[in-house]
Design a protein around this motif. Sequence first.
Motif, PDB file in Angstrom:
ATOM      1  N   VAL A 268      11.275   6.774 -35.486  1.00  0.00           N
ATOM      2  CA  VAL A 268      10.758   6.041 -34.328  1.00  0.00           C
ATOM      3  C   VAL A 268      10.728   6.965 -33.111  1.00  0.00           C
ATOM      4  CG1 VAL A 268      11.223   4.144 -32.727  1.00  0.00           C
ATOM      5  CG2 VAL A 268      11.439   3.782 -35.186  1.00  0.00           C
TER       6      VAL A 268
ATOM      7  N   SER B 167       9.955  -7.643 -30.751  1.00  0.00           N
ATOM      8  CA  SER B 167      11.152  -7.636 -31.590  1.00  0.00           C
ATOM      9  C   SER B 167      11.993  -8.878 -31.318  1.00  0.00           C
ATOM     10  CB  SER B 167      11.972  -6.369 -31.331  1.00  0.00           C
ATOM     11  OG  SER B 167      12.587  -6.446 -30.062  1.00  0.00           O
TER      12      SER B 167
ATOM     13  N   LYS C 181      16.409   9.058 -28.667  1.00  0.00           N
ATOM     14  CA  LYS C 181      16.607   8.622 -30.058  1.00  0.00           C
ATOM     15  C   LYS C 181      16.776   9.824 -30.984  1.00  0.00           C
ATOM     16  CE  LYS C 181      14.252   4.195 -29.770  1.00  0.00           C
ATOM     17  NZ  LYS C 181      13.923   4.189 -28.348  1.00  0.00           N
TER      18      LYS C 181
ATOM     19  N   GLU D 138       7.489   7.992 -30.857  1.00  0.00           N
ATOM     20  CA  GLU D 138       7.441   7.819 -29.406  1.00  0.00           C
ATOM     21  C   GLU D 138       7.080   9.128 -28.703  1.00  0.00           C
ATOM     22  OE1 GLU D 138      10.577   4.139 -28.820  1.00  0.00           O
ATOM     23  OE2 GLU D 138      11.304   6.188 -28.545  1.00  0.00           O
TER      24      GLU D 138
ATOM     25  N   LEU E 131       3.364   0.842 -29.513  1.00  0.00           N
ATOM     26  CA  LEU E 131       4.815   1.008 -29.515  1.00  0.00           C
ATOM     27  C   LEU E 131       5.492   0.048 -28.547  1.00  0.00           C
ATOM     28  CD1 LEU E 131       5.060   4.872 -29.823  1.00  0.00           C
ATOM     29  CD2 LEU E 131       5.706   3.178 -31.522  1.00  0.00           C
TER      30      LEU E 131
END
Length: 104
Positions: A48, A81, A22, A52, A74
Amino acid sequence: MPVLTGPLDALAVVLFVAGIAKLARPDATVPALRAVWLPASALVVRLVGVLEVVAAATVLAFGGPVGAAAACVLYAAFAASPRRCCGLRAATPRVAASARHRRR
């Protein structure tokens, strides 16, 4: 050494790799966040990713309940979601979520 140390370390490595990905290419995750009606920008994805990486590093460096709790939060956020009802393919840029899924 507790029995769950190995599996927890494995989950932490996966979390670490996901965070690095990410950070390296945030634009790949932006469409997935947008597809599930979450704030979608490169900055949010990078934040995010940092979370992580920090959670994974905490688990790998110190272990214990604090690191495990951070990693579990997390993973739970990902599992909860909205993309869960649509499948992972619905959150990719090539396949948009259908109108039926958006009504849920």
